[in-house]
Design an enzyme around this catalytic site. Sequence first.
Site: not given
Ligand code: NAP
Length: 243
Positions: A8-9, A11, A59-60, A151, A153, A155
């Site tokens: 998921g790199a 974005r 897709d992971v 979600y 659960a 995490k």
């Molecule tokens: P984000 O900006 O929505 O980006 C999500 C990333 O995951 C994107 O690169 C997306 O790829 C990829 N992705 C989604 N489904 C996938 C799949 N099935 N296989 C491979 N890649 C997939 O999310 P983020 O906020 O950076 O979050 C990153 C991590 O941090 C997540 O695990 C999230 O739960 C965790 N987190 C985030 C927050 C927050 O407040 N943002 C807080 C706590 C934890 P595409 O671009 O190709 O769709």
Amino acid sequence: MRTAIVTGASRGIGAAASLELSALGYAVAVNFKDNAEKAFETVSKIRALGGVAEAFKADVSEPDEVRRLFQSSEEALGRTEILVNNAGISKIVLLQDMGDDEISELLRVDLLGTILCSREAAKLMIPRKSGLIINIASMWGEVGASCETVYSACKAGVIGFTKALAKELGPSGIRVNCVSPGVIRTDMNSALDAETLGSLESDTPLLRLGTPKDVAKAIAFFAREDSSFITGQVLPVNGGIIV
Ligand code: NAP
């Protein structure tokens, strides 16, 4: 070259982590699911700074795609030294309103994805007696969130998985840790309105929301020699919103 695979790199946190790990000298496998354009943006930023990176679509939550991701990354970039299990999705909805597919998709991406990628990494790292897995959990996995029960659960599962896998892989010289972000400004929170974001900000003792770079710096800490005796731990990056 020593390589870091970041899921998921394309974005958000994953893109920021890729840049930090590149700055530490790792070649980076930039994984994405749909957004090729954004993934190539991450790759271009790394290359512009003199680093090495390639984008890999997978897709992971699909075992065959995960196997191909690791195989292609090793062929193109070299030995997998670090795996960052970052790919994730979230859904803000009451449990009773969730459809079967929604529940299953969250479990598959946010929990199963981390397990499948870690399994592939372990197969490569164990014979080499070296490696590092960094899982991205969430503060909701620590304390639970209303309207994000599945979600939360997932995490919480990621945290339990981190602790268990650290015990299993420690004797093979592999560390497994977890970074647990609070509220971070990324696309994941784009559905939240300004008022909600404002109140989350004022609930945070440091009086701001986190940035992808805040989380990426914590990921980089685990990638540094400084943390070589730390495994099975959860590092919160949340501005103090939960303690
Ligand atoms: P984000 O900006 O929505 O980006 C999500 C990333 O995951 C994107 O690169 C997306 O790829 C990829 N992705 C989604 N489904 C996938 C799949 N099935 N296989 C491979 N890649 C997939 O999310 P983020 O906020 O950076 O979050 C990153 C991590 O941090 C997540 O695990 C999230 O739960 C965790 N987190 C985030 C927050 C927050 O407040 N943002 C807080 C706590 C934890 P595409 O671009 O190709 O769709």
